[in-house]
Design a protein around this motif. Structure first.
Motif, short mmCIF file in Angstrom:
data_model
loop_
_atom_site.label_atom_id
_atom_site.label_comp_id
_atom_site.label_asym_id
_atom_site.label_seq_id
_atom_site.Cartn_x
_atom_site.Cartn_y
_atom_site.Cartn_z
N LEU A 245 4.63 76.13 -14.79
CA LEU A 245 4.67 77.28 -15.70
C LEU A 245 5.61 77.04 -16.87
O LEU A 245 5.32 77.47 -18.00
CB LEU A 245 5.10 78.53 -14.92
N ILE A 246 6.73 76.37 -16.63
CA ILE A 246 7.66 76.07 -17.72
C ILE A 246 6.99 75.17 -18.76
O ILE A 246 7.15 75.37 -19.97
CB ILE A 246 8.95 75.41 -17.17
N LYS A 247 6.22 74.18 -18.28
CA LYS A 247 5.54 73.28 -19.20
C LYS A 247 4.45 73.98 -20.01
O LYS A 247 4.10 73.53 -21.09
CB LYS A 247 4.94 72.10 -18.43
N HIS A 248 3.91 75.08 -19.46
CA HIS A 248 2.88 75.83 -20.16
C HIS A 248 3.42 77.08 -20.85
O HIS A 248 2.66 77.81 -21.48
CB HIS A 248 1.78 76.26 -19.17
N LEU A 249 4.71 77.33 -20.74
CA LEU A 249 5.28 78.59 -21.21
C LEU A 249 5.05 78.83 -22.70
O LEU A 249 4.69 79.94 -23.11
CB LEU A 249 6.78 78.63 -20.90
N ALA A 250 5.24 77.80 -23.52
CA ALA A 250 5.10 77.96 -24.97
C ALA A 250 3.71 78.45 -25.32
O ALA A 250 3.55 79.39 -26.12
CB ALA A 250 5.39 76.63 -25.67
N TRP A 251 2.68 77.84 -24.72
CA TRP A 251 1.31 78.21 -25.05
C TRP A 251 0.89 79.51 -24.39
O TRP A 251 0.05 80.23 -24.91
CB TRP A 251 0.40 77.05 -24.66
N LEU A 252 1.48 79.84 -23.25
CA LEU A 252 1.21 81.14 -22.64
C LEU A 252 1.79 82.26 -23.49
O LEU A 252 1.16 83.31 -23.66
CB LEU A 252 1.81 81.18 -21.22
N ILE A 253 2.99 82.05 -24.01
CA ILE A 253 3.60 83.05 -24.91
C ILE A 253 2.73 83.26 -26.13
O ILE A 253 2.47 84.39 -26.56
CB ILE A 253 5.02 82.62 -25.32
N GLY A 254 2.27 82.15 -26.71
CA GLY A 254 1.43 82.24 -27.90
C GLY A 254 0.11 82.94 -27.63
O GLY A 254 -0.27 83.87 -28.35
N SER A 255 -0.60 82.53 -26.58
CA SER A 255 -1.92 83.08 -26.31
C SER A 255 -1.86 84.54 -25.87
O SER A 255 -2.60 85.39 -26.38
CB SER A 255 -2.64 82.24 -25.26
N LEU A 256 -0.96 84.85 -24.92
CA LEU A 256 -0.87 86.23 -24.42
C LEU A 256 -0.23 87.15 -25.45
O LEU A 256 -0.57 88.33 -25.55
CB LEU A 256 -0.09 86.26 -23.11
N GLY A 257 0.70 86.62 -26.25
CA GLY A 257 1.29 87.42 -27.33
C GLY A 257 0.26 87.78 -28.38
O GLY A 257 0.20 88.92 -28.84
N VAL A 258 -0.57 86.80 -28.77
CA VAL A 258 -1.64 87.06 -29.73
C VAL A 258 -2.65 88.04 -29.14
O VAL A 258 -3.18 88.91 -29.85
CB VAL A 258 -2.32 85.74 -30.13
N LEU A 259 -2.92 87.93 -27.83
CA LEU A 259 -3.84 88.86 -27.17
C LEU A 259 -3.36 90.30 -27.31
O LEU A 259 -4.14 91.21 -27.61
CB LEU A 259 -3.98 88.47 -25.70
N VAL A 260 -2.06 90.52 -27.10
CA VAL A 260 -1.50 91.87 -27.23
C VAL A 260 -1.62 92.37 -28.67
O VAL A 260 -2.02 93.53 -28.91
CB VAL A 260 -0.01 91.88 -26.79
N LEU A 261 -1.31 91.52 -29.64
CA LEU A 261 -1.39 91.92 -31.04
C LEU A 261 -2.84 92.20 -31.46
O LEU A 261 -3.09 93.08 -32.29
CB LEU A 261 -0.78 90.84 -31.93
N ASP A 262 -3.79 91.48 -30.87
CA ASP A 262 -5.20 91.73 -31.18
C ASP A 262 -5.66 93.09 -30.66
O ASP A 262 -6.60 93.68 -31.20
CB ASP A 262 -6.08 90.62 -30.61
N PHE A 263 -5.00 93.61 -29.61
CA PHE A 263 -5.29 94.97 -29.16
C PHE A 263 -4.88 95.98 -30.23
O PHE A 263 -5.58 96.98 -30.45
CB PHE A 263 -4.57 95.26 -27.85
#
Length: 313
Positions: A254-272
């Motif tokens: 999860l730490i290795k994927h954290l940067a891209w998870l923040i980006g993808s899920l953060g953008v998902l919230v903003l797209d709402f």
């Protein structure tokens, strides 16, 4: 993971059951053949299989997301009024940063080709934006500008076909580097991942402000954001789907994927929030159209009704 839009498929013995090539030994004994052939990844259980399939769906959503906006801009010809240039610029910057992460961490060929395609679609959107902006400012048709735009798009298409092959031929796999060198390169790739996430988030904030400033979403295709939401949502799901079958440390994964998870899920919230803007501004437009239609109703209608009653009498 080296692209913010597709799950990581890199050679990492701590979190994957993919083995480095050894002379005379098979890469994957019980894996799914088509995944091994296309993605060079050994998938031996249902969780990893679901992760790959969902990841491919995510990639397809992102590949198709820009096409509706290209058509919408062509249909209306007012792309500079509807789309924030900052949105396009930061989207392009995010994809370039993501590409840097792919290259520095020697990701799989499909990831490199995919992120190059993202950059290509960004170039098309930016070129279209600049074309209509210059055209609308001049107020008349410019054949030279049109041919310049076609030539630029043709050159970008040629680069799309040639660049991935050149990059893959010159890239050096991580397992062929020294330990200190590979760690340094990998760290730089993760930094690029965080930078890409920041760029993606900034792109949405700028488009939100543009819509709020105009009090309208006219000229912007909602499918651009709807498909992006599907892509980001399925991306996060594809990362989480592999956790039950993970052999290594889940925390490290999860730490290795954290940067891209923040980006993808953060953008998902903003797209709402952008979706909410589409709903609110469309409802306001309907109300204003109804009110304007009522104001245009002739005031003589009641008089005509009274004249008809008198004639009957």
């Amino acid at each position: 993971m080296a692209t913010a839009r597709f799950p990581e498929r890199k050679v990492d013995l701590a979190v994957s059951n993919y083995s480095a090539p050894v002379l005379g030994s098979p890469l994957c004994v019980n894996g799914t053949h088509w995944i091994l052939y296309l993605l060079e990844e050994c998938v031996e259980n249902i969780w990893e299989y679901c992760s790959v399939v969902i990841g491919l769906i995510s990639m397809l959503c992102f590949l198709l997301s820009t096409l509706p906006q290209v058509y919408e801009a062509y249909k209306t010809g007012k792309v500079e009024e509807a789309v924030s240039f900052g949105f396009l610029f930061f989207l392009f910057s995010g994809d370039v940063s993501s590409f840097a992460g792919c290259y520095l961490t020697s990701q799989l060929p499909i990831q490199v080709i995919t992120v190059v395609f993202y950059i290509f679609t960004d170039v098309i959107l930016i070129s279209q934006f600049l074309y209509y902006k210059i055209k609308n400012m001049s107020g008349r048709k410019r054949p030279l500008l049109k041919w310049m735009c076609f030539t630029w798009c043709g050159a970008a298409t040629l680069a799309l076909l040639v660049l991935p092959k050149l990059i893959l031929d010159t890239s050096t796999p991580l397992y062929s580097q020294t330990s200190a060198s590979s760690k340094s390169v990998e760290l730089t790739g993760f930094i690029c991942g965080y930078v890409a996430s920041v760029f993606y988030l900034c792109s949405r904030f700028l488009q939100l402000y543009k819509n709020f400033q105009r009090k309208s979403t006219e000229g912007t295709s909602y499918l651009l954001f709807a498909l992006a939401m599907m892509g980001n949502g399925t991306y996060g799901l594809s990362v989480m789907a592999v956790l039950p079958a993970l052999r290594g440390s889940k925390q490290t994964f999860l730490i290795k994927h954290l940067a891209w998870l923040i980006g993808s899920l953060g953008v998902l919230v903003l797209d709402f929030f952008i979706t909410a803007q589409f709903i609110i501004y469309k409802k306001k437009k309907r109300i204003s159209l109804k009110s304007s239609a009522l104001l245009k109703v002739p005031e003589v209608e009641p008089l005509l009704c009274e004249e008809e009653e008198l004639s009957v009498l």
